[in-house]
Design a protein around this motif. Sequence first.
Motif, short mmCIF file in Angstrom:
data_model
loop_
_atom_site.label_atom_id
_atom_site.label_comp_id
_atom_site.label_asym_id
_atom_site.label_seq_id
_atom_site.Cartn_x
_atom_site.Cartn_y
_atom_site.Cartn_z
N LYS A 32 3.88 1.70 5.21
CA LYS A 32 3.47 1.23 3.88
C LYS A 32 4.33 0.02 3.51
O LYS A 32 5.56 0.10 3.57
CB LYS A 32 3.68 2.33 2.82
CG LYS A 32 2.90 3.61 3.07
CD LYS A 32 1.76 3.74 2.06
CE LYS A 32 0.89 4.96 2.34
NZ LYS A 32 0.03 4.86 3.51
N PRO A 35 3.57 -6.40 -0.67
CA PRO A 35 2.97 -7.69 -0.26
C PRO A 35 3.96 -8.86 -0.25
O PRO A 35 3.63 -9.95 0.22
CB PRO A 35 1.89 -7.92 -1.32
CG PRO A 35 2.31 -7.11 -2.50
CD PRO A 35 3.16 -5.98 -2.01
N SER A 88 -3.61 0.63 8.08
CA SER A 88 -3.57 -0.11 6.82
C SER A 88 -2.41 -1.10 6.77
O SER A 88 -2.48 -2.14 6.11
CB SER A 88 -3.50 0.85 5.63
OG SER A 88 -2.31 1.60 5.70
N SER A 89 -1.34 -0.80 7.52
CA SER A 89 -0.18 -1.70 7.50
C SER A 89 -0.50 -3.04 8.15
O SER A 89 0.16 -4.04 7.87
CB SER A 89 1.02 -1.04 8.17
OG SER A 89 0.74 -0.75 9.51
N ASP A 92 -1.82 -4.83 5.07
CA ASP A 92 -0.94 -4.78 3.89
C ASP A 92 0.34 -5.60 4.09
O ASP A 92 0.83 -6.23 3.15
CB ASP A 92 -0.52 -3.33 3.59
CG ASP A 92 -1.70 -2.50 3.11
OD1 ASP A 92 -2.77 -3.09 2.84
OD2 ASP A 92 -1.56 -1.27 3.01
#
Length: 202
Positions: A32, A35, A88-89, A92
């Motif tokens: 995770k 930004p 997702s990383s 992200d």
Amino acid sequence: MDRPEYGIIIKAKEEIDMDLIEAIKGRRSIRKYKPDPVPEEVLKTILEAVRWSPSWANTQCWEVAVVKDQNVKSELATVLSKGNPALSSMTDAPVVLVLCGRKGVSGFYKGQASTVKGDWLMFDTGIAMQSLCLAAHELGLGTVIVGLFDHKKAEEILGVPQDREVVAITPLGYPAAEGVAPKRKEISEFVFYERYGKLNNQ
Ligand SMILES: Cc1cc2nc3c(=O)[nH]c(=O)nc-3n(C[C@H](O)[C@H](O)[C@H](O)COP(=O)(O)O)c2cc1C
């Protein structure tokens, strides 16, 4: 003490705030990311850690693609399966680093493999990746080594030439959540003494 002439920041002993063993044990896979961008100087220090990694006869077969463009990151994310926890990383994180290797260099002498292992590319790029991850960790950044993906598709997306291959990918950025340390084997479970199979040093 900053020593920009070496391209890295060298700290005086009293300034060192993390020792190596602490860094090795404390580094976690980060999935995770915030930004927030990675400053160029920080990225350069991390790439310096790759640069100074050991390699077969100092062949330095590694190459790193630095991907910041959101479109390229999104394209690269398609090479991971939906079930990959690092998926997702890939989009992200502000930066994605793709570690590649030049084939037929590491472990070769005059074009011939020197050992039964053939190409030591995986070994040398693996060391380079560990250097990268530890340097990132020391600088407060997260990484997660991603190996489970469609390598051929990644090579097509990046336009990697035939004599190179993509080995692994890592997102790079400031962690939005800490990683949880998975359990490790005890030393006694993987260390043998004198000959294979002798578990106790008695
Ligand atoms: C060669 C290699 C490939 C890996 N591939 C993936 C991957 O595809 N997806 C993922 O989420 N984590 C991947 N990992 C991360 C491992 O799951 C992680 O390092 C391990 O569970 C130990 O956790 P730690 O890194 O937090 O200590 C990979 C790690 C290595 C070394």
